[in-house]
Design an enzyme around this catalytic site. Structure first.
Site, PDB file in Angstrom:
ATOM      1  N   ALA A   1       0.840  -1.201   0.000  1.00 45.88           N
ATOM      2  CA  ALA A   1       0.000   0.000   0.000  1.00 45.88           C
ATOM      3  C   ALA A   1       0.875   1.250   0.000  1.00 45.88           C
ATOM      4  O   ALA A   1       2.085   1.183   0.207  1.00 45.88           O
ATOM      5  CB  ALA A   1      -0.904  -0.023   1.225  1.00 45.88           C
TER       6      ALA A   1
ATOM      7  N   GLU B   1       3.233  -5.699   7.352  1.00 40.69           N
ATOM      8  CA  GLU B   1       2.452  -4.635   8.013  1.00 40.69           C
ATOM      9  C   GLU B   1       2.798  -4.465   9.485  1.00 40.69           C
ATOM     10  O   GLU B   1       2.857  -3.351  10.001  1.00 40.69           O
ATOM     11  CB  GLU B   1       0.944  -4.921   7.884  1.00 40.69           C
ATOM     12  CG  GLU B   1       0.365  -4.613   6.520  1.00 40.69           C
ATOM     13  CD  GLU B   1       0.536  -5.732   5.513  1.00 40.69           C
ATOM     14  OE1 GLU B   1       1.310  -6.676   5.791  1.00 40.69           O
ATOM     15  OE2 GLU B   1      -0.097  -5.674   4.456  1.00 40.69           O
TER      16      GLU B   1
ATOM     17  N   GLY C   1      -0.151  -5.396   0.613  1.00 37.41           N
ATOM     18  CA  GLY C   1      -1.318  -5.416  -0.258  1.00 37.41           C
ATOM     19  C   GLY C   1      -1.107  -6.240  -1.518  1.00 37.41           C
ATOM     20  O   GLY C   1      -2.076  -6.761  -2.086  1.00 37.41           O
TER      21      GLY C   1
ATOM     22  N   GLU D   1      -1.720  -9.714  -0.393  1.00 34.69           N
ATOM     23  CA  GLU D   1      -3.158  -9.881  -0.145  1.00 34.69           C
ATOM     24  C   GLU D   1      -3.939 -10.012  -1.453  1.00 34.69           C
ATOM     25  O   GLU D   1      -4.927 -10.726  -1.522  1.00 34.69           O
ATOM     26  CB  GLU D   1      -3.682  -8.707   0.672  1.00 34.69           C
ATOM     27  CG  GLU D   1      -3.076  -8.681   2.057  1.00 34.69           C
ATOM     28  CD  GLU D   1      -3.588  -7.524   2.882  1.00 34.69           C
ATOM     29  OE1 GLU D   1      -3.115  -6.398   2.651  1.00 34.69           O
ATOM     30  OE2 GLU D   1      -4.475  -7.732   3.729  1.00 34.69           O
TER      31      GLU D   1
END
Ligand code: NAD
Length: 727
Positions: A76, A147, A122, A125
C-alpha cells in the site's frame, strides 16, 4: 471536501484471443508498483471490465503480473498510511481494499497471481484473493506481509485469508514477524502452488493458467502434519496456539507494540467464522492501529530509512565510485567482521595484519558466520564457499595496489593509526579511498598524516558487525563529497544503514551514550541498585540497561571512551566515581566473564554483588533511594541533552539522523519513534523545566543545552528546527 482521487493508468488490461485477461501493474510514475487509491480504483474498474468479458464469453482466465523488471507489488501507499488520522478513516481505507479484492475473488474463472520480484503487504493480499499463486525462483522474489513492522495488520483480507489457506501456525509465523519468503519457501509454506525458473517464468505462469482453464482446479494451501491440523481444527487447540504465540510476543516486545497483540485477537475471533466477519474484525483493528501513535512512529522510522537509502543528506552532485575490491587493515574483532560482511555482499577482500594468527582468526570467524548462514538456509554451501574464496589475507600489502577502498581497523591509538594510514596510502593507488573504523579518535587529526586527505573518511561500524545495522560515515573537514558518497553507497551495498556525521569526539552515537552511561555511574554512587538502573532502561524499551551495556562494550573500552569525552567536554562529562574505580579493577565486562554481571560461556548469570565493593559502594539493601521513574528520567534526559548539543555542534544535520542512528546503533526503541521524536512528544519546554529542577541538585550536569533552551523559549520542537534535508 477532499479532492476526487485521480485514476491511475496502471494496472493495464489486455484480453487475448485465447480468452486470457492479463492485468499488468506498471505504474509509470514510480519505480515500484504501489497500491495507491488511484491504482486500487483502476483495479476495480479493470475487474468490472473483466466481468463484462466473462459474461460475453470472451474471458476464460485471469493472470495478474507486473511490468517492472524485478518487482511485483510492494504494498500500500505508505504516505496514505501516514495520513490516517482517525480510526474511522483507517477502517474505511481497509474496507475499500477488502471490497475490491472480494470482487477479484468472486470472479467465476481461474485467477493466477504471477509473482516475480518483491511482493509485499497489499500485493500479497491481492495474491491471496486469487484462486492460485505462482512465483519465480529469482532471488528478488520475496513474498511477505510486513504490516506488523509498521504497527498495523494486513487488512485487505490478508489476516482473514492466510490462516484459512495455510493454517494458523503458518499464518502467524508470517503475519506476526513480517518475514519474507522466497519462491521455494513460499511453496513449502503453501502460499504459492508452483515455482518456475525465472527465464521462462512468464510463459510457465500462462501455461499454469491455461491448464487450470482446461483441466479444472487443483488443491491449494498447505498440507500440515495431521496432529497440527487436528490442533488447529478445534477451538481449544487454536486457543493453545494463540496463547503460546501471545506469550512469545510479550516476551519479545514487552507489550509495547499493539499490532501483534491485535493481530492475535483478530485471528482468534475470526477463526471458524465467515470471511465477512473476518473482514469486519480486520477493518476495525486496522482503524485503531493506523491511527495509533506507535504506528505513526514506526512509519516515521520507515521514512528515515528510506531517506538514508536515497542519501538525502549527501552533498548534491557527488557521484560514488565503484567499490569492487576492499582492503581491511587490522584483522581483529572489527576488521574480521568487516571482511566477512563485504565478502557476503560480493566484494573481493584483502585482509592485512601484522600477525599471521590474527589473519587466520579473521578467516575462521568469517567461515563460522557463513556456516551459520548455511545452517539457517540463508545461503547454499556453494555460495558460502564462493564468499570465502573472495577473502584472502596476509601480513604484507600484496594486492593493495588495485584496491578501491580500505577500512583501517587497527588498535585505537592515534600514533599507530596515523602511521598505518600513511603507509597504506603509499601502497594504494591515488584514487583509492581510505577509511578508519575509529570509535573515538579525530578523523581530521588522522587526515593530517595523509597526502590525500580528500580521499579519507571515517567508517564507524558497530560491534558485532554482521548484526548491527548502523554505520556512521564521518565526513572530515577535508573529505571530498565524492569520498562521502562512495562510503555511503558501499554501506548500502553491504545492507547497512549509513548516517553521515561530522568529525567530533564520540561522533554521534557514542557521544550521546557517554552521558547516559555516566549517569548510570552517578546513580550507583547515590545508592541505586544495578537491577533498578538497568530495569528503568529496559522498561523504557531499550534492549538492555546501561550497566549491562557497559559489560557488553567492555569496561576497558568504556573507560577509554569516557576519558576522551571528558577531555573534550570537561566537567559535565567527568566520569562518575564508581566507574573510575571499576576501571581500575581487573574486570573487563562480558568478554572477561565478569563486570556488573557474571557471565559463563558468554551467557549472563545475574548481577555480581561483589562488584559494589570494588566500586567502593555498599550493596543496596533494597532497590535504593531513587524511584525507578526518576532513574529513567535521568538516563533519558542525559541522552536528549547531549543530542541537542550534537545538533548544535553540527555533528548531525537533522533530528531524523540522530534518531535513525540511535535506533540502528543502540536499539533505541522503535515504538517511541526515536530519541528526539520522544523529546518532541514531551516538548522541549517540559524537558527544560525538568532538567532545571535536576540541575539544582545534581551539580549542573543537567543544565539544559543552549539549543534546548532556545527551542523551549521559541515553543519549537527538534524536528521543526532540524528537519530532514529532503523535506
Ligand atoms: P582488535 O584488538 O580486536 O584488533 C586490532 C587488530 O589490529 C589486531 O589483530 C592487531 O594485530 C592489528 N594491528 C595492530 N597494529 C597493526 C598494524 N600496524 N597493521 C596491521 N594490523 C595491526 O581491535 P578491534 O576491537 O577490532 O578494534 C579495531 C578498531 O575498531 C579500533 O579502532 C576500535 O576502536 C574500533 N571499534 C571497535 C569496536 C568494538 O566494539 N570492538 C566497535 C567500533 C569500533
Amino acid at each position: 471536501m477532499s479532492e476526487p482521487v485521480k485514476l491511475s493508468p496502471s494496472p493495464y488490461l489486455n484480453v487475448d484471443e485465447e480468452g486470457i485477461a492479463q492485468i499488468r501493474f506498471n505504474d509509470p510514475s514510480r519505480n515500484a508498483n504501489v497500491l495507491s487509491e488511484g491504482v486500487m480504483r483502476r483495479l476495480s474498474q479493470v475487474i468490472g471490465e473483466i466481468c463484462e468479458g466473462i459474461e460475453a464469453g470472451k474471458v476464460k482466465g485471469v493472470l495478474i503480473r507486473s511490468g517492472k523488471p524485478a518487482s511485483f507489488i510492494v504494498g500500500a501507499d505508505i504516505d496514505a498510511i501516514a495520513q490516517v488520522e482517525s480510526p474511522d478513516q483507517g477502517a474505511l481505507a481497509a474496507r475499500l481494499g477488502q471490497t475490491i479484492y472480494r470482487e477479484l475473488e468472486l470472479l467465476p474463472v481461474p485467477t493466477v497471481a504471477a509473482i516475480h520480484g518483491a511482493c509485499m503487504g497489499g500485493g500479497t493480499e491481492m495474491g491471496l484473493a486469487c484462486r492460485y499463486r505462482v512465483a519465480s525462483d529469482h532471488p528478488k522474489t520475496r513474498i511477505g506481509l510486513p504490516e506488523v513492522q509498521l504497527g498495523i495488520l494486513p487488512a485487505w483480507g490478508g489476516t482473514t485469508r492466510l490462516p484459512r489457506l495455510i493454517g494458523l501456525q503458518g499464518a502467524l509465523d508470517l503475519i506476526l514477524t513480517g518475514k519474507k519468503l522466497d519462491g521455494n519457501r513460499a511453496r513449502k509454506a503453501g502460499l504459492v502452488e508452483a515455482v518456475f525458473p525465472h527465464p521462462i517464468f512468464e510463459e510457465a505462469a500462462l501455461d499454469f493458467l491455461r491448464k487450470r482453464i482446461a483441466d479444472g482446479p487443483i488443491p491449494t494451501g498447505a498440507s500440515s502434519p495431521l496432529p497440527i491440523r487436528l490442533l488447529e481444527a478445534t477451538p481449544p487447540g487454536r486457543r493453545i496456539i494463540l496463547s503460546m504465540a501471545r506469550k512469545k510476543v510479550m516476551a519479545q516486545t514487552g507489550g509495547n507494540y499493539p499490532a501483534p497483540l491485535r493481530i492475535l485477537e483478530v485471528i482468534g475471533a475470526s477463526a471458524g467464522r465467515s470471511l465477512e466477519r473476518g473482514f469486519e474484525l480486520e477493518a476495525e483493528a486496522a482503524g485503531e492501529l493506523l491511527a495509533s501513535g506507535v504506528s505513526k512512529n514506526l512509519v516515521h522510522i520507515f521514512h528515515l530509512q528510506e531517506a538514508s537509502k536515497k542519501g538525502t543528506g549527501l552533498p548534491a552532485g557527488a557521484e560514488p565510485r565503484k567499490v569492487d575490491r576492499l582492503g581491511v587493515v587490522g584483522a581483529g574483532v572489527m576488521g574480521g567482521g568487516v571482511a566477512q560482511l563485504a565478502a557476503n555482499h560480493g566484494i573481493q577482500v584483502r585482509v592485512k595484519d601484522i600477525r599471521h594468527e590474527a589473519v587466520g582468526q579473521a578467516l575462521e570467524h568469517a567461515q563460522g558466520l557463513f556456516r551459520k548462514r548455511v545452517e539457517r538456509r540463508r545461503m547454499s554451501e556453494r555460495e558460502a564457499e564462493q564468499a570465502m574464496e573472495r577473502i584472502s589475507g596476509g601480513i604484507d600489502y600484496s594486492g593493495f595496489g588495485s584496491l578501491d577502498l580500505v577500512v583501517e581497523a587497527v588498535v585505537e591509538k592515534m600514533e599507530v593509526k596515523r602511521a598505518v594510514l600513511a603507509e597504506v596510502e603509499g601502497k594504494t593507488s591515488p584514487g583509492c579511498i581510505l577509511t578508519t573504523n575509529t570509535s573515538t579518535l579525530s578523523v581530521d587529526a588522522m587526515a593530517e598524516a595523509l597526502a590525500r586527505p580528500e580521499n579519507f573518511a571515517g567508517m564507524h561500524f558497530f560491534n558485532p558487525v554482521d548484526r548491527m545495522p548502523l554505520v556512521e560515515v564521518i565526513a572530515g573537514a577535508r573529505t571530498s563529497p565524492e569520498a562521502v558518497a562512495t562510503v555511503h553507497a558501499l554501506c548500502l551495498r553491504m545492507g547497512k544503514v549509513p548516517v553521515v556525521v561530522r568529525d567530533g569526539p564520540g561522533f554521534l552515537v557514542n557521544r550521546i551514550l557517554g552521558p547516559y552511561l555516566n549517569e548510570a555511574g552517578h546513580l550507583l554512587a547515590e545508592g541505586a541498585s544495578i537491577e533498578v538502573i538497568d530495569r528503568a532502561a529496559t522498561r523504557f524499551g531499550l534492549p538492555m540497561g546501561p550497566l549491562r551495556l557497559i559489560d557488553e562494550i567492555g569496561i576497558d573500552v568504556m573507560r577509554h571512551a569516557g576519558e576522551v569525552l571528558h577531555q573534550a567536554f570537561g566537567q559535565r562529562l567527568e566520569p562518575a566515581a564508581p566507574l573510575v574505580r571499576l576501571g581500575d579493577t581487573k574486570r573487563l565486562g562480558k568478554k572477561g566473564g565478569s563486570g556488573f554481571y557474571r557471565y559463563e560461556g558468554g551467557k549472563e548469570q545475574g548481577v555480581d554483588p561483589t562488584v559494589y565493593g570494588e566500586m567502593g559502594l555498599s550493596i543496596p539493601e533494597d532497590e535504593g533511594p531513587i524511584s525507578i521513574d526518576d532513574v529513567r528520567a535521568r538516563l533519558i534526559l542525559a541522552m536528549i541533552n547531549e543530542a541537542a548539543r550534537v545538533l548544535e555542534d553540527g555533528i548531525a544535520a537533522s533530528a531524523g539522523d540522530v534518531d535513525l542512528a540511535m535506533i540502528m546503533g543502540t536499539g533505541f526503541p522503535p515504538f517511541r519513534g526515536g530519541l528526539l521524536r520522544f523529546a518532541d512528544d514531551q516538548h522541549p519546554r517540559t524537558l527544560v523545566k525538568r532538567m532545571e529542577g535536576l540541575a539544582v541538585t545534581l551539580s549542573g550536569r543537567f543544565q539544559p543545552a543552549p539549543l534546548l533552551k532556545t527551542l523551549a523559549a521559541e515553543d519549537r520542537e527538534f524536528y521543526q528546527a532540524f528537519p530532514d534535508p529532503g523535506k
